[in-house]
Design a protein around this motif. Sequence first.
Motif, PDB file in Angstrom:
ATOM      1  N   LYS A  91      40.404  32.825  20.410  1.00 32.30           N
ATOM      2  CA  LYS A  91      42.068  33.909  20.030  1.00 32.30           C
ATOM      3  C   LYS A  91      42.867  33.293  18.962  1.00 32.30           C
ATOM      4  N   GLY A 128      30.576  29.510  28.337  1.00 38.87           N
ATOM      5  CA  GLY A 128      31.067  30.756  27.516  1.00 38.87           C
ATOM      6  C   GLY A 128      32.356  30.210  26.699  1.00 38.87           C
ATOM      7  N   ASP A 129      33.317  29.240  27.477  1.00 38.77           N
ATOM      8  CA  ASP A 129      34.035  28.525  26.331  1.00 38.77           C
ATOM      9  C   ASP A 129      33.965  27.214  25.607  1.00 38.77           C
ATOM     10  N   THR A 177      43.559  37.013  28.599  1.00 35.45           N
ATOM     11  CA  THR A 177      42.318  37.221  29.247  1.00 35.45           C
ATOM     12  C   THR A 177      41.867  37.774  30.526  1.00 35.45           C
ATOM     13  N   GLY A 198      40.398  38.437  26.073  1.00 38.48           N
ATOM     14  CA  GLY A 198      39.218  37.674  26.152  1.00 38.48           C
ATOM     15  C   GLY A 198      38.808  36.775  26.753  1.00 38.48           C
ATOM     16  N   GLY A 212      30.325  32.991  16.948  1.00 39.25           N
ATOM     17  CA  GLY A 212      30.662  33.429  18.649  1.00 39.25           C
ATOM     18  C   GLY A 212      31.058  34.814  18.671  1.00 39.25           C
ATOM     19  N   GLN A 213      31.919  35.054  16.940  1.00 37.22           N
ATOM     20  CA  GLN A 213      32.807  36.444  16.966  1.00 37.22           C
ATOM     21  C   GLN A 213      32.021  37.395  15.688  1.00 37.22           C
ATOM     22  N   PHE A 263      36.444  39.682  22.289  1.00 40.86           N
ATOM     23  CA  PHE A 263      36.647  38.445  21.859  1.00 40.86           C
ATOM     24  C   PHE A 263      35.498  38.360  22.919  1.00 40.86           C
ATOM     25  N   ARG A 264      34.272  38.156  22.562  1.00 41.46           N
ATOM     26  CA  ARG A 264      33.038  37.743  23.111  1.00 41.46           C
ATOM     27  C   ARG A 264      33.256  36.538  23.772  1.00 41.46           C
ATOM     28  N   SER A 265      32.532  36.082  25.357  1.00 47.27           N
ATOM     29  CA  SER A 265      32.067  34.465  24.977  1.00 47.27           C
ATOM     30  C   SER A 265      31.371  34.166  25.026  1.00 47.27           C
ATOM     31  N   LEU A 266      30.936  33.199  25.290  1.00 46.60           N
ATOM     32  CA  LEU A 266      29.925  32.484  23.680  1.00 46.60           C
ATOM     33  C   LEU A 266      28.851  32.295  23.792  1.00 46.60           C
ATOM     34  N   THR A 273      37.454  31.177  22.931  1.00 47.98           N
ATOM     35  CA  THR A 273      36.561  31.982  22.586  1.00 47.98           C
ATOM     36  C   THR A 273      37.178  32.185  21.078  1.00 47.98           C
TER      37      THR A 273
END
Length: 438
Positions: free
Chosen positions: A65, A203-204, A144, A59, A32-33, A164-167, A63
């Motif tokens: 980090k 998204g987590d 966050t 992010g 996802g990143q 970092f983007r939400s998945l 996600t």
Amino acid sequence: MSDLFASAGMDKDAPRPLADRMRPTRLSEVVGQDHLVGPDGILTRLIGSRSLGSLIFWGPPGTGKTTVARLMAHETDLHFVQISAIFSGVADLKKVFEAARALRSTGKGTLLFVDEIHRFNRAQLDAFLPVMEDGTITLVGATTENPSFELNAALLSRARVLVFRSLDETAIQDILLRAEDITGKSLPLDDAARASLVRMADGDGRAVLTLAEEVWRSAKPDEIFDAEQLQEIIQRRAPIYDKGQEGHYNLISALHKTIRGSDPDAALYYLARMLDAGEDRLFIARRLVRMAVEDIGLADPQALVIANAAKDAFDFLGSPEGELALAQVAVYLATAPKSNAVYNAFKAATRVAKEHGSLMPPKTILNAPTKLMKQIGYGDSYRYDHDEPDAFSGQDYWPEKLGRQSFYDPVDRGFERDLRKRLDWWEKLRRERRSRGD
């Protein structure tokens, strides 16, 4: 004693959560990143150049980090140290810095990962500056919250912010497939329930693994859950939304802009998101009243009346019945004609009032309750509009030093279309009477 532990099964390693067992061991395994750790990702390039510099990872939770920071340290041969801003103070930081200096003297660098870095106050954040500048540590802070608001400018000027983007659903599905591979068992869910589980993760990645473990623990042999059963087994995770933080402001901004943009369906969606997250209903009601006066104004004077009525209806009915009144006014406002003419006029009038100070109104429109005031001209030659033709005198009401100003410019929509006609008519009369010397 060892026999006692063995008989209790405590001689074996303690069970590890699935999320911990599935922690990636290489950056290429992080999902996802790709914009950060993919073949052309920013971090991939930085690691390849062997010049990381200090970084801020911004992010949502879950996600990757922390995992990425740990893997970066491994791939750049830096000693990895992790602390949390929630549990650490200046004394703890000093110990970390001293250890990093000692390690540096042996030729080994330190990557200090600070989780929840936004929790540090200004003095604590300032403590990082000298050790960042002299290379004692490579700082990687995780947050966050929006760094622009939560971290001071001095720190931000010395660190690069990476988002970092939400998945997305594909990434979450990949995590579930890998979990099934590692555990050797399929999730006991039908297709609809599996899709619902993905949405619940919000998204987590860490959250979806926790939810998956709950599903496996709850299922009997050969049992398959549908979406409704899944909802019963797993009390749905609360949405990522903190009423004091960015998520709160993001959603109220989205609600306001969808109403301004005349999209009732989007307005209902964001309203539902806020209600579902537990937002204060009266806060929403107050913001809807604000939207009625800011974005609709006199294009539909009923908008303010209806927004206030919705607030009163919620006060009277409470939740959940009163929430329908909020939904009704959101749709009304979104479908109403729009005008910010009064909003702009008021801002312009306020600016002029501040710039020109305490100018005296013309004496003509001042009351004269005393004999002295009458003698010096207060109220002299005032014309009572109701006694004038068309109930309009056309007098000049502006301070002499300021002169006539124009602030309010009605739009050609809704009720303001009629107001424009009135203003144009009065201006025509004003010019005619001025030309006659009235």
